[in-house]
Design an enzyme around this catalytic site. Structure first.
Site, short mmCIF file in Angstrom:
data_model
loop_
_atom_site.label_atom_id
_atom_site.label_comp_id
_atom_site.label_asym_id
_atom_site.label_seq_id
_atom_site.Cartn_x
_atom_site.Cartn_y
_atom_site.Cartn_z
N ASP A 110 -22.90 31.62 -24.86
CA ASP A 110 -21.61 31.05 -24.46
C ASP A 110 -20.72 32.16 -23.95
O ASP A 110 -20.06 32.87 -24.73
CB ASP A 110 -20.95 30.35 -25.65
CG ASP A 110 -21.71 29.11 -26.09
OD1 ASP A 110 -22.53 28.62 -25.29
OD2 ASP A 110 -21.51 28.65 -27.22
N LYS B 26 -29.92 28.38 -24.41
CA LYS B 26 -28.97 27.26 -24.46
C LYS B 26 -27.69 27.67 -23.76
O LYS B 26 -27.08 28.68 -24.10
CB LYS B 26 -28.68 26.85 -25.91
CG LYS B 26 -27.75 25.66 -26.04
CD LYS B 26 -27.64 25.19 -27.48
CE LYS B 26 -26.69 26.06 -28.29
NZ LYS B 26 -25.26 25.89 -27.90
N THR B 27 -27.29 26.85 -22.79
CA THR B 27 -26.10 27.15 -22.01
C THR B 27 -25.01 26.10 -22.22
O THR B 27 -25.30 24.96 -22.57
CB THR B 27 -26.43 27.20 -20.51
OG1 THR B 27 -26.99 25.93 -20.10
CG2 THR B 27 -27.42 28.31 -20.19
N ARG C 59 -24.94 19.91 -23.15
CA ARG C 59 -23.88 19.11 -22.54
C ARG C 59 -23.25 18.10 -23.49
O ARG C 59 -22.11 17.70 -23.32
CB ARG C 59 -24.45 18.38 -21.31
CG ARG C 59 -23.50 17.47 -20.59
CD ARG C 59 -22.27 18.19 -20.08
NE ARG C 59 -21.39 17.28 -19.34
CZ ARG C 59 -20.58 16.38 -19.87
NH1 ARG C 59 -20.52 16.23 -21.19
NH2 ARG C 59 -19.82 15.61 -19.11
N LYS C 60 -24.03 17.66 -24.49
CA LYS C 60 -23.53 16.69 -25.48
C LYS C 60 -22.91 15.46 -24.81
O LYS C 60 -21.76 15.10 -25.04
CB LYS C 60 -22.52 17.34 -26.44
CG LYS C 60 -23.09 18.46 -27.29
CD LYS C 60 -22.06 18.96 -28.30
CE LYS C 60 -22.64 20.04 -29.21
NZ LYS C 60 -22.76 21.34 -28.53
N PHE C 61 -23.72 14.78 -24.01
CA PHE C 61 -23.25 13.56 -23.35
C PHE C 61 -22.82 12.53 -24.40
O PHE C 61 -23.44 12.42 -25.46
CB PHE C 61 -24.37 12.98 -22.49
CG PHE C 61 -24.71 13.80 -21.29
CD1 PHE C 61 -23.93 13.75 -20.15
CD2 PHE C 61 -25.82 14.65 -21.29
CE1 PHE C 61 -24.23 14.51 -19.03
CE2 PHE C 61 -26.13 15.41 -20.18
CZ PHE C 61 -25.34 15.35 -19.05
N ASP D 265 -21.08 9.10 -23.38
CA ASP D 265 -20.41 7.99 -22.70
C ASP D 265 -21.42 6.88 -22.45
O ASP D 265 -22.58 6.98 -22.85
CB ASP D 265 -19.78 8.48 -21.39
CG ASP D 265 -18.47 7.79 -21.07
OD1 ASP D 265 -18.42 6.55 -21.21
OD2 ASP D 265 -17.51 8.48 -20.68
#
Length: 268
Positions: free
Chosen positions: A39, A61-62, A94-96, A98
């Site tokens: 990060d 992990k980005t 990204r932890k979507f 929605d």
């Protein structure tokens, strides 16, 4: 024999997901279950750290939206080349969270175009099964390369609401797609073997030195995490924070993670 006693190589031979098979195979080859969480805020920082850590990791992990000077050609293409050079995979955290149609667009479009380059991404289960369907559709419409999804079942932060019934419901969502959902972000083994699932468990909040931070992060040791059923340890600041040498710390965490895994499968 429980899956916790089986080697990564053996699991690779029978796994339903090509992403999981490839990941297990390179873990076995590199003797690494270390994911580097990088990060940072610039492309230069990202690529320099990946260059140093690439030889000892199975996964990077980005959080690509934290890169101030992001460009697809300047950030993503060099990152993908490094992944080929050092044989690791890319996980965009990204932890979507929605509805299906929205996450489909977020995954495949915009400036980041995550589906084009990230082998793995992740999502919350709060919106139901549609999130899995939307992300899978985006992957299939974007690339011929296989993609994998992790569901966020548990978090390492103090006060997290991801536990109990929420975790159980997230596991049920994961069962909706055996090929695309490859596992979980979780703190321990999530079961599923009696129904034919072999989920990869990736665990953040791993530290050999620090116990936590002022923002609620809580760290566990490598042995604690692997003994709890995790397959991959996610380490960030422990590798390069506080002036640490990423080359030395990368090898330190790689060895600790691999030794803990060998103990678990009875080979050490």
């Amino acid at each position: 024999m429980a899956v916790l006693d089986v080697s990564y190589g053996e699991r690779a031979k029978v796994h339903a997901s090509p992403v999981a098979r490839r990941l297990f195979e390179l873990m076995e080859k590199k003797q690494s279950n270390l994911c580097a969480s990088i990060d940072v805020s610039s492309t230069d920082e990202l690529l320099k750290l990946v260059e140093k850590l690439g030889p000892v990791i199975c996964l990077v992990k980005t959080h690509i939206d934290t890169i101030d000077d992001f460009s697809y050609d300047g950030t993503i293409l060099p990152l993908v080349e490094l992944s080929k050079k050092y044989n690791f995979m890319i996980f965009e955290d990204r932890k979507f969270a929605d509805i299906g149609n929205t996450v489909k667009n977020q995954y495949k479009n915009g400036i980041f175009k995550i589906a084009q380059w990230a082998d793995i991404t992740n999502a919350h289960g709060v919106t139901g099964e549609g999130i899995v369907k939307g992300l899978k559709e985006a992957a299939l419409e974007t690339t011929l390369e296989p993609r994998g999804l992790l569901m966020l079942a548990e978090l390492s932060s103090k006060g997290s609401l991801a536990y109990g019934e929420y975790t159980n419901k997230t596991v049920e969502i994961a069962k909706s797609d055996k090929d695309f959902v490859i596992g979980f972000i979780a703190q321990h083994d999530m079961g599923g073997r009696e129904e034919g699932f072999d989920w990869i468990i990736m665990t953040p909040g791993v530290g050999l030195d620090d116990k936590g931070d002022k923002l609620g992060q809580q760290y566990r040791t490598v042995d604690q995490v692997i003994d709890s059923g995790s397959d991959i340890i996610i380490v960030g600041r422990g590798l390069f924070g506080k002036g640490r040498d990423p080359v030395l710390q990368g090898e330190r965490y790689r060895k600790a993670g691999w030794d803990a895994y060998l103990k678990r499968i009875g080979q050490l």
